[in-house]
Design a protein around this motif. Structure first.
Motif, short mmCIF file in Angstrom:
data_model
loop_
_atom_site.label_atom_id
_atom_site.label_comp_id
_atom_site.label_asym_id
_atom_site.label_seq_id
_atom_site.Cartn_x
_atom_site.Cartn_y
_atom_site.Cartn_z
N ALA A 41 -3.43 10.75 -6.14
CA ALA A 41 -2.10 10.35 -6.62
C ALA A 41 -1.89 8.85 -6.43
CB ALA A 41 -1.02 11.13 -5.86
N LYS A 42 -2.41 8.32 -5.32
CA LYS A 42 -2.28 6.88 -5.05
C LYS A 42 -3.04 6.07 -6.10
CE LYS A 42 -2.77 5.93 -0.74
NZ LYS A 42 -1.35 5.82 -0.29
N ARG A 43 -4.24 6.53 -6.41
CA ARG A 43 -5.04 5.82 -7.42
C ARG A 43 -4.36 5.83 -8.78
NH1 ARG A 43 -9.45 8.13 -4.40
NH2 ARG A 43 -9.43 10.02 -5.68
N ARG A 44 -3.79 6.95 -9.16
CA ARG A 44 -3.09 7.05 -10.44
C ARG A 44 -1.87 6.12 -10.46
NH1 ARG A 44 -7.10 8.10 -11.72
NH2 ARG A 44 -8.11 10.10 -12.11
N MET A 49 0.17 0.53 -12.65
CA MET A 49 0.65 -0.84 -12.45
C MET A 49 -0.17 -1.84 -13.27
SD MET A 49 1.19 -0.89 -8.32
CE MET A 49 2.22 0.34 -7.50
N GLY A 50 -1.21 -1.35 -13.94
CA GLY A 50 -2.05 -2.23 -14.74
C GLY A 50 -3.21 -2.82 -13.98
N ALA A 77 6.68 -8.41 -4.31
CA ALA A 77 5.45 -9.08 -4.75
C ALA A 77 4.96 -8.51 -6.07
CB ALA A 77 4.36 -8.93 -3.68
N ASP A 78 4.38 -9.37 -6.90
CA ASP A 78 3.76 -8.94 -8.15
C ASP A 78 2.49 -8.15 -7.81
OD1 ASP A 78 1.41 -9.71 -10.21
OD2 ASP A 78 3.32 -9.63 -11.29
N ALA A 82 -0.59 -9.71 -5.68
CA ALA A 82 -0.76 -9.19 -4.31
C ALA A 82 -2.16 -8.62 -4.14
CB ALA A 82 0.30 -8.13 -4.02
N ALA A 83 -2.63 -7.89 -5.14
CA ALA A 83 -3.98 -7.32 -5.09
C ALA A 83 -5.03 -8.42 -5.01
CB ALA A 83 -4.23 -6.43 -6.31
#
Length: 218
Positions: A41-44, A49-50, A77-78, A82-83
């Motif tokens: 679910a986290k990955r999805r 978020m793109g 944060a964007d 952020a990633a």
């Protein structure tokens, strides 16, 4: 050699001392509601978020990293920026110092503040990196470091033009070579202006003014 066909053939029988366990739908639903977000679910969620799959897997596969990332987003944060910071400079710092993300002094809130300060033009990306490493090692706030070190980005065209004029006047030989066709020297002049401004000149404004000045235009 006959074949066994049913439970009785195997002499299975209920354990008399173990009562049956009845799980109601309400009980099961309550347990499900108490579960943390599952990895899939986290990955999805991150995909929506793109973010690229490489980013998604990096962030989602470590629960502490995911929590830090999510907390940054909660502070505005964007997601992509952020990633990038977490996967890039922050990850490199963790590897070099042999730390986990839970042990650094930087907070998710300050990461979001750093990203916002770069996006709104208060500081440059280069200065942002310098601030980041101090925040990682020592903590503190983005705003206090900007004020303490006088790091606010120079965006005033007149101020940047004065710096460009000073650099061109100090390097007449290189200017002559540029105008004779050695256009790669523009990078040299840009670097000198950035050095003169201590890294605070806005790159976009600088390159626009520098391009005009190098051509001898007013």
């Amino acid at each position: 050699m006959r074949k066994k066909e049913g439970l009785a053939d195997y002499r299975y029988f209920p354990e008399p001392d173990l009562p049956e366990v009845v799980l109601t739908k309400e009980f099961v639903d309550k347990l499900c509601q108490g579960l943390p977000e599952l990895p899939e679910a986290k990955r999805r969620r991150y995909e929506k978020m793109g973010l690229a799959m490489q980013d998604v897997l990096f962030l989602a596969n470590d629960n502490h990293v995911a929590e830090f990332f999510d907390a940054s987003l909660e502070n505005g944060a964007d997601p992509k920026l952020a990633a990038n910071w977490i996967m890039g400079d922050i990850s490199a710092f963790l590897k070099n110092e042999r730390l986990s993300i839970t042990e650094i002094k930087l907070t998710p809130f300050e990461l979001s503040e750093l990203i916002a300060s770069i996006k709104n033009g208060t500081i440059s990306g280069k200065i942002g990196k310098e601030i980041l490493f101090e925040l990682l090692a020592k903590g503190g706030t983005v705003q206090s470091l900007i004020e303490e070190k006088d790091l606010v980005q120079i965006v005033d065209p007149a101020a940047i033009e004065a710096l460009v004029d000073k650099v061109l006047a100090a390097n007449p030989k290189q200017l002559e070579q540029y105008r004779a066709g050695k256009t790669r020297l523009q990078g040299f002049f840009a670097g000198q202006v950035m050095k003169e401004s201590k890294g605070k000149a806005n790159p976009l404004v600088l390159n626009k003014i520098l391009g005009v000045k190098l051509k001898g235009e007013s």
